[in-house]
Design an enzyme around this catalytic site. Structure first.
Site, PDB file in Angstrom:
ATOM      1  N   LYS A 280       4.590   0.071   8.441  1.00 11.03           N
ATOM      2  CA  LYS A 280       4.416   1.350   7.739  1.00 11.03           C
ATOM      3  C   LYS A 280       5.645   2.224   7.956  1.00 11.03           C
ATOM      4  CE  LYS A 280       1.099   5.057   6.908  1.00 11.03           C
ATOM      5  NZ  LYS A 280      -0.281   5.514   7.128  1.00 11.03           N
TER       6      LYS A 280
ATOM      7  N   ASP B  75     -10.798  11.650   7.856  1.00  5.75           N
ATOM      8  CA  ASP B  75     -10.715  11.162   6.470  1.00  5.75           C
ATOM      9  C   ASP B  75     -11.475   9.838   6.330  1.00  5.75           C
ATOM     10  OD1 ASP B  75     -10.034  11.215   3.794  1.00  5.75           O
ATOM     11  OD2 ASP B  75      -8.053  10.312   4.105  1.00  5.75           O
TER      12      ASP B  75
ATOM     13  N   GLY C  35       0.584   5.565   0.386  1.00 10.20           N
ATOM     14  CA  GLY C  35      -0.251   6.730   0.649  1.00 10.20           C
ATOM     15  C   GLY C  35       0.544   8.001   0.501  1.00 10.20           C
ATOM     16  N   GLY C  36      -0.072   9.107   0.931  1.00 12.45           N
ATOM     17  CA  GLY C  36       0.568  10.403   0.773  1.00 12.45           C
ATOM     18  C   GLY C  36       1.811  10.541   1.624  1.00 12.45           C
ATOM     19  N   MET C  37       1.799   9.855   2.766  1.00 10.32           N
ATOM     20  CA  MET C  37       2.958  10.050   3.638  1.00 10.32           C
ATOM     21  C   MET C  37       3.798   8.799   3.862  1.00 10.32           C
ATOM     22  SD  MET C  37       1.841  10.533   7.592  1.00 10.32           S
ATOM     23  CE  MET C  37       1.279   9.175   8.605  1.00 10.32           C
ATOM     24  N   GLY C  38       3.245   7.657   3.534  1.00  5.78           N
ATOM     25  CA  GLY C  38       4.015   6.472   3.841  1.00  5.78           C
ATOM     26  C   GLY C  38       3.712   5.302   2.927  1.00  5.78           C
TER      27      GLY C  38
ATOM     28  N   VAL D  15       3.164   1.052   3.058  1.00  7.59           N
ATOM     29  CA  VAL D  15       2.902  -0.084   3.936  1.00  7.59           C
ATOM     30  C   VAL D  15       3.481  -1.333   3.282  1.00  7.59           C
ATOM     31  CG1 VAL D  15       1.114  -1.462   5.072  1.00  7.59           C
ATOM     32  CG2 VAL D  15       0.812   1.008   4.815  1.00  7.59           C
TER      33      VAL D  15
ATOM     34  N   GLY E 121       0.842  -1.192   0.000  1.00  8.84           N
ATOM     35  CA  GLY E 121       0.000   0.000   0.000  1.00  8.84           C
ATOM     36  C   GLY E 121       0.871   1.234   0.000  1.00  8.84           C
TER      37      GLY E 121
END
Lengths: 335, 120
Positions: free
Chosen positions: A54, A145, A34-37, A39, A32
């Site tokens: 993560k 969110d 995302g915007g900051m990390g 996974v 996975g």
């Protein structure tokens, strides 16, 4: 000299890019982003199980991202609930980036997992989401969110709310913890977790001063206007309402008026016009499931009769059968 | 409302209504309507409390409804077999079928709407 194929080079490159959390965890693949990390799926050798790990991405303001990852870990640590993914461990990679380890969740996003189910089951899953969010609110955490992509439906119908990276702590709204995570101890227990889920939805914005936080279509107007720091639990009520609308309208059928009214009230533009809490929203959904009047909708006499009939259909049919028998007996005697 | 009480109330009310229908189905029995209604209510009350008691013991809609049907028929049977003293006629099916249906309805009501006893 033998040259490596492109595939082999890519494989080697991917392996080299995997984070190094120490001996305990064997990182296997990214699952996975995302915007900051990112996974990763990892294996915890100490406990012999797969977990999710993560790590912040190397891009951007790494100090800020690291602080946010730390905060997310601390938020998750507050939230021990069956509907919220459990955090197992925190640590720092060999390259200095912090990571945390959580339960690996197997399943589908709410958007996909609910699509094949009937409306009643969709609503019962939604009630589990509401319970988890209400629990977070009771612990002083606002998710900010809530979307169908941030909710997982597990293999056994369990629901897990994920991605608490932009959550707000209500009791310390401006004092965001920024302490770095502790350095990993080679002898200490650590944990890894992974999440089988897609990356964060496109269009999701990330936290920061004056920056819009949330996902378009699922964030309330006050959040979309850049006042995310003022968001309270009614912001999550909006996200829950928008999530419910998204899931229920996926198959294109028209919603019953009371359900549509529940969604409308949950997603009102003004926070004061919404349900005051996730619990209140869940209670109204539960009323609809139980066949009793909902708070969000005033039904007319025909709708009331139809609802009562739907709720007591066998009894009505039995009484009707009794009346029919009586009429038949009367007719029989008249012959 | 607990199940025996609900059975008692439903059996009584439906018994009264069932007795009153005699005015329509057999107008010639009008002079004895009070006796008929009281008798019908009595059998409704007895059948109702039995059905309610059973519903408390056996929490199963199908079995509860079947038991109600049987009890309704059983309690209606003596009345159905009797001969009307005024007309000299036997109203077997006219009494048995509605009586059994009333029992069935009470069986459903107690299973579906009666409160289960709380665990102690």
């Amino acid at each position: 000299m033998t040259s490596l194929s492109d595939a082999a080079v890519r494989q080697l490159q991917a392996t080299l890019e995997l984070p190094d959390p120490g001996d305990r965890y064997e990182v296997r693949e990214a699952i996975g982003r995302g915007g900051m990390g990112i996974v990763y799926l990892a294996f915890d050798h100490a406990l012999g199980r797969e977990v999710a790990l993560k790590v912040v991405t190397g891009a951007g303001d790494s100090a800020d991202l690291a602080a946010r990852l730390s905060r997310e870990a601390q938020v998750l640590a507050r939230l021990e609930h069956p509907g919220i993914v459990a955090i197992y461990d925190v640590g720092v990679l060999a390259d200095g980036r912090p990571f945390y380890v959580m339960r690996r969740v197997r399943g589908e996003t709410f958007a996909h997992g609910a699509a094949s189910r009937g409306r009643g089951e969709q609503l019962r899953l939604f009630l589990q989401v509401c319970d988890a969010v209400a629990f977070a609110h009771a612990r002083g955490v606002i998710h900010r969110d809530i979307t169908p992509r941030n909710v997982m439906v597990g293999e056994f119908g369990e629901v897990l709310v994920l991605d608490w990276g932009v959550a707000r702590l209500m009791d310390a709204p401006r004092a965001v913890p920024t302490d770095p995570l502790p350095a990993p101890d080679a002898h200490a227990e650590s944990s890894v977790s992974s999440i089988d889920r897609p990356a964060t939805a496109p269009g999701a914005a990330r936290t920061g001063d004056g920056v819009v936080i949330g996902t378009p279509g699922f964030m309330p107007p006050e959040q979309a206007g850049g006042a995310a720091r003022e968001a309270d639990q009614r912001a999550d009520v909006f996200g829950l309402g928008a999530t419910l609308r998204d899931v229920l309208s996926a198959n294109g059928t028209a919603l019953p008026r009371p359900l549509a009214a529940i969604i409308r009230r949950a997603t009102e533009g003004l926070p004061a016009d919404r349900y005051p809490s996730a619990t209140a929203l869940a209670a109204d959904v539960r009323r609809w499931l139980d066949g009793v009047p909902v708070e969000a909708y005033r039904e007319n006499v025909f709708e009331r009769a139809a609802r009562l009939y739907a709720r007591n259909r066998p009894l009505v049919l039995l009484l009707f059968a009794y009346a029919v028998v009586r009429v038949i007996v009367l007719w029989w005697r008249g012959i | 409302m607990n199940k025996p009480l609900l059975g008692l109330a439903a059996g009584g009310v439906l018994g009264v209504l069932d007795g009153l229908t005699a005015l329509v189905s057999a107008p010639e029995v009008a002079p004895e309507i009070l006796t008929i209604v009281i008798g019908s209510m009595g059998k409704g009350l007895m059948a109702g409390i039995l059905i309610g008691w059973f519903a408390r013991k056996v929490n199963n809609l199908g079995i509860g409804v079947a038991f109600g049907l049987a009890m309704g028929a059983l309690f209606a049977l003596p009345f159905a077999l009797g001969t009307d003293p005024t007309t000299g006629k036997v109203y077997f099916w006219e009494i048995l079928i509605p009586g059994a249906l009333v029992g069935l309805i009470v069986g459903y009501l107690t299973q579906r709407y009666g409160e289960r006893p709380r665990a102690t």
